[in-house]
Design a protein around this motif. Structure first.
Motif, short mmCIF file in Angstrom:
data_model
loop_
_atom_site.label_atom_id
_atom_site.label_comp_id
_atom_site.label_asym_id
_atom_site.label_seq_id
_atom_site.Cartn_x
_atom_site.Cartn_y
_atom_site.Cartn_z
N ALA A 179 -3.98 -3.11 -3.37
CA ALA A 179 -4.66 -2.36 -2.45
C ALA A 179 -4.10 -2.79 -1.10
O ALA A 179 -4.32 -4.07 -0.56
CB ALA A 179 -6.29 -2.48 -2.39
N CYS A 180 -3.35 -1.87 -0.22
CA CYS A 180 -2.72 -2.39 0.89
C CYS A 180 -3.07 -1.81 2.11
O CYS A 180 -2.41 -1.04 2.70
CB CYS A 180 -1.25 -2.07 0.41
N PHE A 181 -4.21 -1.99 2.60
CA PHE A 181 -4.77 -1.39 3.85
C PHE A 181 -4.93 0.31 4.01
O PHE A 181 -5.67 0.75 3.67
CB PHE A 181 -3.97 -2.03 4.86
N GLY A 182 -3.64 0.47 4.27
CA GLY A 182 -3.65 2.15 4.21
C GLY A 182 -3.11 2.86 2.93
O GLY A 182 -3.01 4.13 2.83
N ASP A 183 -3.01 2.13 1.79
CA ASP A 183 -2.28 2.71 0.49
C ASP A 183 -2.46 2.02 -0.46
O ASP A 183 -2.95 0.83 -0.59
CB ASP A 183 -0.80 2.31 0.78
N GLY A 184 -2.44 2.58 -1.84
CA GLY A 184 -2.97 2.02 -3.08
C GLY A 184 -1.45 2.09 -3.45
O GLY A 184 -0.57 3.31 -3.65
N VAL A 185 -1.04 1.00 -4.58
CA VAL A 185 0.65 0.82 -5.14
C VAL A 185 0.32 0.50 -6.43
O VAL A 185 -0.33 -0.60 -6.56
CB VAL A 185 1.33 -0.09 -4.15
N LEU A 186 0.82 1.45 -7.20
CA LEU A 186 0.82 1.00 -8.68
C LEU A 186 2.22 0.32 -8.93
O LEU A 186 3.33 0.84 -8.64
CB LEU A 186 0.75 2.23 -9.48
N LEU A 187 2.14 -0.92 -9.65
CA LEU A 187 3.48 -1.72 -9.85
C LEU A 187 3.58 -1.91 -11.31
O LEU A 187 2.70 -2.12 -11.95
CB LEU A 187 3.18 -3.28 -9.05
N ASP A 188 4.92 -1.82 -11.61
CA ASP A 188 5.51 -2.60 -12.83
C ASP A 188 5.77 -3.99 -12.62
O ASP A 188 6.51 -4.35 -11.99
CB ASP A 188 6.52 -1.72 -13.57
#
Length: 464
Positions: free
Chosen positions: A264-273
């Motif tokens: 959860a990155c302030f303005g974004d959601g990021v899915l990571l491997d």
């Protein structure tokens, strides 16, 4: 002075800057990223009868079984309780003044074992074997607890040996860019990788120079934690971040068994491997400018087929659980994970309207270990503690709750910071009121009581 735009926008960074938290609190009116599935919302909040200050209201299936008020030296003005971690019969409670260790072998009768004075924001805590880690998101004069509080030269992680619960020992620290707002552990044999999340940049700062679109990865050798060091600074944003508040991430939840992480990155959601924990690979970057302002936290369901992202609208210092705020804002978004792609299904917000002097917004929570169901407990500041079911991704619903009336004195910063389920009970770290122990008795959640965990750090998920 810490930039009001970068750090003052976040309650859990600088809780005292409530006026700064309010600046620009309404999300931009932009179209959200394309998503699949219906966009259903939770029902509009209903206005309850006002709860008198300090009194407790619960659903019929929930009861408060214990409360441990804050005590010296962690009870001064501004000593807010923060995050929680668990190991065996012990609960570890972060606090702006340091941290506390409680014996919870009898959950209805917790006992304070020890406290460590180590002032800093926000002192989020994790535990692994005998190693306790604190996140420090406040510049000071040095790495140790008694460093000059007015200094501006250091912030990052502090490490403690808690093999003797009655007498924890400081063992070392790691300086990180822009400090550490929160951190996430990824165990790897005899090493522990720690993902550091922090807001930034702050031009002119000694500790938070621009640019800052990154996370930091610290390697901690478990046999010599004092030699911990930064080993990577990956930029996990294939596109520019969407936040007007800060770069970097707020929270990252890792699921090492599934080789996945959700940031959860302030303005974004990021899915990571995270197959290679030192070199995470981006699978997807999403945003929701219409409804989300501060992407605050992420939680996988047990099968890692869903992710819940939370929005901390206004930084947590505002009463956003009211009829003036749409139910899609300051809420949770439920995403299904389909072929390693996130598809939004719905939003969830507590269905009880709070009073104008009660700060309320989605905050820290965890799964209840109920096989075959997706049930979560979550803190909402002065909105209290909510237990909700998102087994049907398109139609989440609350099944239980606990909350107090407004904090005495006409409002202010108060309420549940974190609420997590551990071995039969819900533990809530209340900013002002101390540690609450809550029990839920409900046919939907009763199977969770059969699941026993050896330890629990909410941002390092394990299957059950």
């Amino acid at each position: 002075m810490i930039s009001a735009k970068v750090r003052g926008a976040l309650l859990c960074t600088v809780l005292l800057l409530v006026s700064a938290c309010g600046a620009g609190a309404q999300p931009a009116s932009e179209t959200s990223a394309p998503t699949a599935g219906p966009q259903e919302t939770s029902p509009s909040p209903s206005t309850p009868a006002a709860i008198p200050s300090g009194e407790v209201m619960t659903s019929d299936n929930v009861r408060l079984v214990a409360n441990m008020p804050k005590v010296a030296p962690l009870d001064k003005e501004g000593d807010f309780n923060t995050d929680l971690a668990f190991q065996g019969d012990y609960a570890y409670v972060g606090n702006f003044g340091g941290f506390a260790i409680y014996d919870i072998s009898e959950p209805t009768k917790p006992e304070l074992v020890s406290q460590v004075s180590c002032p800093a924001q926000q002192n989020d805590v994790t535990i692994y074997d005998d190693l306790l880690i604190l996140s420090i998101d406040q510049p000071s004069g040095g790495e140790e607890c008694d460093s000059d509080p007015d200094g501006r030269a250091w912030e990052g992680l502090r490490l403690f040996d808690v093999s003797d619960k009655k007498s924890p020992k400081y063992v070392g620290a790691v300086a990180t860019d822009c400090g550490s707002h929160t951190h996430t552990m990824v165990p790897d044999g005899d090493r522990l990788y720690v993902y550091v999340s922090s807001p930034g940049p702050e031009p002119g700062s000694e500790t938070c120079p621009p640019p800052h679109e990154l996370i930091q990865i610290v390697e901690v050798p478990l046999k010599s934690p004092e030699s911990a060091k930064i080993v990577a600074k990956p930029d996990i944003f294939p596109e520019r971040q969407s936040s007007d508040f800060a770069s970097g991430c707020h929270d990252i939840t890792a699921y090492p068994e599934k080789k996945l992480a959700a940031a959860a990155c302030f303005g974004d959601g990021v899915l990571l491997d995270i197959s290679d924990p030192v070199a995470p690979k981006v699978l997807q970057q999403i945003t929701d400018k219409e409804n989300f302002q501060i992407w605050h936290s992420a939680t996988f369901n047990n099968d890692a087929t869903k992710v819940v992202f939370g929005d901390e609208l206004g930084g947590g210092g505002q009463p956003t659980c009211d009829h003036n705020t749409p139910v899609t804002k300051g809420a949770n978004a439920v995403y299904d994970l389909v072929n390693n792609r996130l598809e939004r299904r719905s939003y969830f917000k507590i269905p009880r309207e709070q009073q104008p002097n009660e700060n309320c917004v989605a905050h820290n929570g965890s799964l209840l270990p109920v096989p075959g169901k997706d049930i979560m407990v979550q803190a909402w500041y002065q909105g209290g503690v909510s237990i909700w079911d998102f087994t049907d991704s398109a139609s989440p619903k609350e099944i239980g709750y606990f909350e107090r009336g407004p904090f005495p004195g006409g409002g202010g910063i108060a309420g549940a910071w974190s609420a997590y389920y551990y071995n039969g009970y819900i533990y809530s770290s209340d900013i002002q009121e101390g540690l609450d122990v809550i029990e839920i008795n409900d046919p939907l959640t009763d199977p969770a009581k059969q699941v026993k965990m050896d330890d629990f750090n909410v941002q390092t998920q394990k299957s059950y």
